[in-house]
Design an enzyme around this catalytic site. Structure first.
Site, PDB file in Angstrom:
ATOM      1  N   LYS A 112       4.442  -3.596  42.969  1.00 58.14           N
ATOM      2  CA  LYS A 112       3.824  -3.116  44.152  1.00 58.14           C
ATOM      3  C   LYS A 112       2.344  -3.463  44.211  1.00 58.14           C
ATOM      4  O   LYS A 112       1.542  -3.516  43.359  1.00 58.14           O
ATOM      5  CB  LYS A 112       4.106  -1.537  44.192  1.00 58.14           C
ATOM      6  CG  LYS A 112       5.455  -1.260  44.484  1.00 58.14           C
ATOM      7  CD  LYS A 112       5.486   0.448  44.775  1.00 58.14           C
ATOM      8  CE  LYS A 112       4.842   0.743  46.051  1.00 58.14           C
ATOM      9  NZ  LYS A 112       5.724   0.849  47.172  1.00 58.14           N
ATOM     10  N   SER A 113       2.061  -3.945  45.614  1.00 59.62           N
ATOM     11  CA  SER A 113       0.501  -4.058  45.880  1.00 59.62           C
ATOM     12  C   SER A 113      -0.408  -3.523  45.466  1.00 59.62           C
ATOM     13  O   SER A 113      -1.578  -3.793  45.094  1.00 59.62           O
ATOM     14  CB  SER A 113       0.475  -4.858  47.387  1.00 59.62           C
ATOM     15  OG  SER A 113       0.556  -3.642  48.123  1.00 59.62           O
ATOM     16  N   ARG A 117      -3.464  -4.767  43.232  1.00 67.64           N
ATOM     17  CA  ARG A 117      -4.752  -4.913  43.603  1.00 67.64           C
ATOM     18  C   ARG A 117      -5.852  -4.419  42.809  1.00 67.64           C
ATOM     19  O   ARG A 117      -6.819  -4.336  42.911  1.00 67.64           O
ATOM     20  CB  ARG A 117      -4.774  -4.270  45.127  1.00 67.64           C
ATOM     21  CG  ARG A 117      -4.213  -5.217  46.155  1.00 67.64           C
ATOM     22  CD  ARG A 117      -3.995  -4.294  47.368  1.00 67.64           C
ATOM     23  NE  ARG A 117      -2.710  -4.794  48.244  1.00 67.64           N
ATOM     24  CZ  ARG A 117      -2.762  -5.402  49.501  1.00 67.64           C
ATOM     25  NH1 ARG A 117      -4.215  -5.474  50.162  1.00 67.64           N
ATOM     26  NH2 ARG A 117      -2.146  -5.891  50.092  1.00 67.64           N
ATOM     27  N   THR A 136      13.374  -1.062  31.911  1.00 68.64           N
ATOM     28  CA  THR A 136      12.203  -0.829  30.976  1.00 68.64           C
ATOM     29  C   THR A 136      11.060  -1.887  32.009  1.00 68.64           C
ATOM     30  O   THR A 136      11.278  -3.033  32.189  1.00 68.64           O
ATOM     31  CB  THR A 136      12.308  -1.723  29.750  1.00 68.64           C
ATOM     32  OG1 THR A 136      13.267  -0.728  28.808  1.00 68.64           O
ATOM     33  CG2 THR A 136      10.831  -1.495  28.980  1.00 68.64           C
ATOM     34  N   GLU A 138       7.166  -2.903  32.204  1.00 64.78           N
ATOM     35  CA  GLU A 138       5.965  -3.338  31.437  1.00 64.78           C
ATOM     36  C   GLU A 138       4.719  -3.384  32.348  1.00 64.78           C
ATOM     37  O   GLU A 138       4.818  -4.031  33.376  1.00 64.78           O
ATOM     38  CB  GLU A 138       5.991  -4.704  30.764  1.00 64.78           C
ATOM     39  CG  GLU A 138       4.913  -5.259  29.890  1.00 64.78           C
ATOM     40  CD  GLU A 138       4.098  -6.262  30.232  1.00 64.78           C
ATOM     41  OE1 GLU A 138       2.858  -6.335  30.100  1.00 64.78           O
ATOM     42  OE2 GLU A 138       4.784  -7.205  30.743  1.00 64.78           O
TER      43      GLU A 138
END
Length: 189
Positions: A112-113, A117, A136, A138
């Site tokens: 997700k941004s 960011r 899983t 990471e």
């Protein structure tokens, strides 16, 4: 091949239990009304949540990272609503959601941004046809500062690509070593 829409995702979740638990809409607030990083069905994907089970990488043993000989001794286990990842390190977690991928579908995951960011990269390999389990996740902290991950909030988006024909050999047919994984799963040689 086509990327599937929110209608298809809702239908597959309802008729085939493809995602469990499943949120049919985007959830942006917790039960107390506080703002969270969204999860649930989006226009062309599904935003998964991270559970509260974490494995934080540590190099207290001066180990070499070797995917053929990876040991749990390289991690500190944590169960918490937040995980602090050390600078230039990583942590593993698992999705809250359990997936059952259809035989003619491939799933690709993107971070997700909100996290990207902040210099936090979410990496997940593709979910292959007929794979099932908790994913899983990471999290790589690419910054020189500690980074925070929130449990039970959105961390990555799954994109579902449906083929016009079924694959000849699925992940299940091959007896894939990560089939049915339940918790945070370390590399299996």
């Amino acid at each position: 091949m086509t990327i599937k829409s929110d209608k298809w995702i809702r239908r597959m979740a309802s008729q085939h239990n493809m995602i469990s638990p499943f949120e049919a809409e985007q959830v942006r607030y917790n039960a107390a009304g506080g703002k969270i990083i969204s999860h649930g069905t989006s226009s062309y994907g599904y935003d998964v949540r991270c559970s509260n089970e974490f494995k934080i990488f540590t190099n207290i043993n001066s180990a070499i990272v070797d995917p053929k000989n990876f040991t749990a001794a390289n991690f500190v286990d944590l169960q918490s609503d937040v995980c602090i990842i050390p600078p230039n390190s990583f942590a593993l977690a698992r999705s809250v959601e359990y997936f059952r991928i259809p035989r003619n579908v491939l799933v690709i995951c993107l971070g997700k941004s909100t996290y990207a960011r902040c210099g936090i990269i979410v990496n997940v390999t593709p979910l292959e046809p007929e794979w099932e389990g908790h994913v899983t996740l990471e999290f790589s902290n690419t910054t020189p500062l500690p980074a925070k991950i929130y449990a039970n909030e959105g961390v990555a988006q799954m994109l579902f690509i449906e083929s016009d024909e079924e694959c000849e050999v699925s992940y299940k047919d091959r007896g894939g070593k990560y089939q049915g994984q339940q918790g945070v799963t370390l590399p299996i040689a």
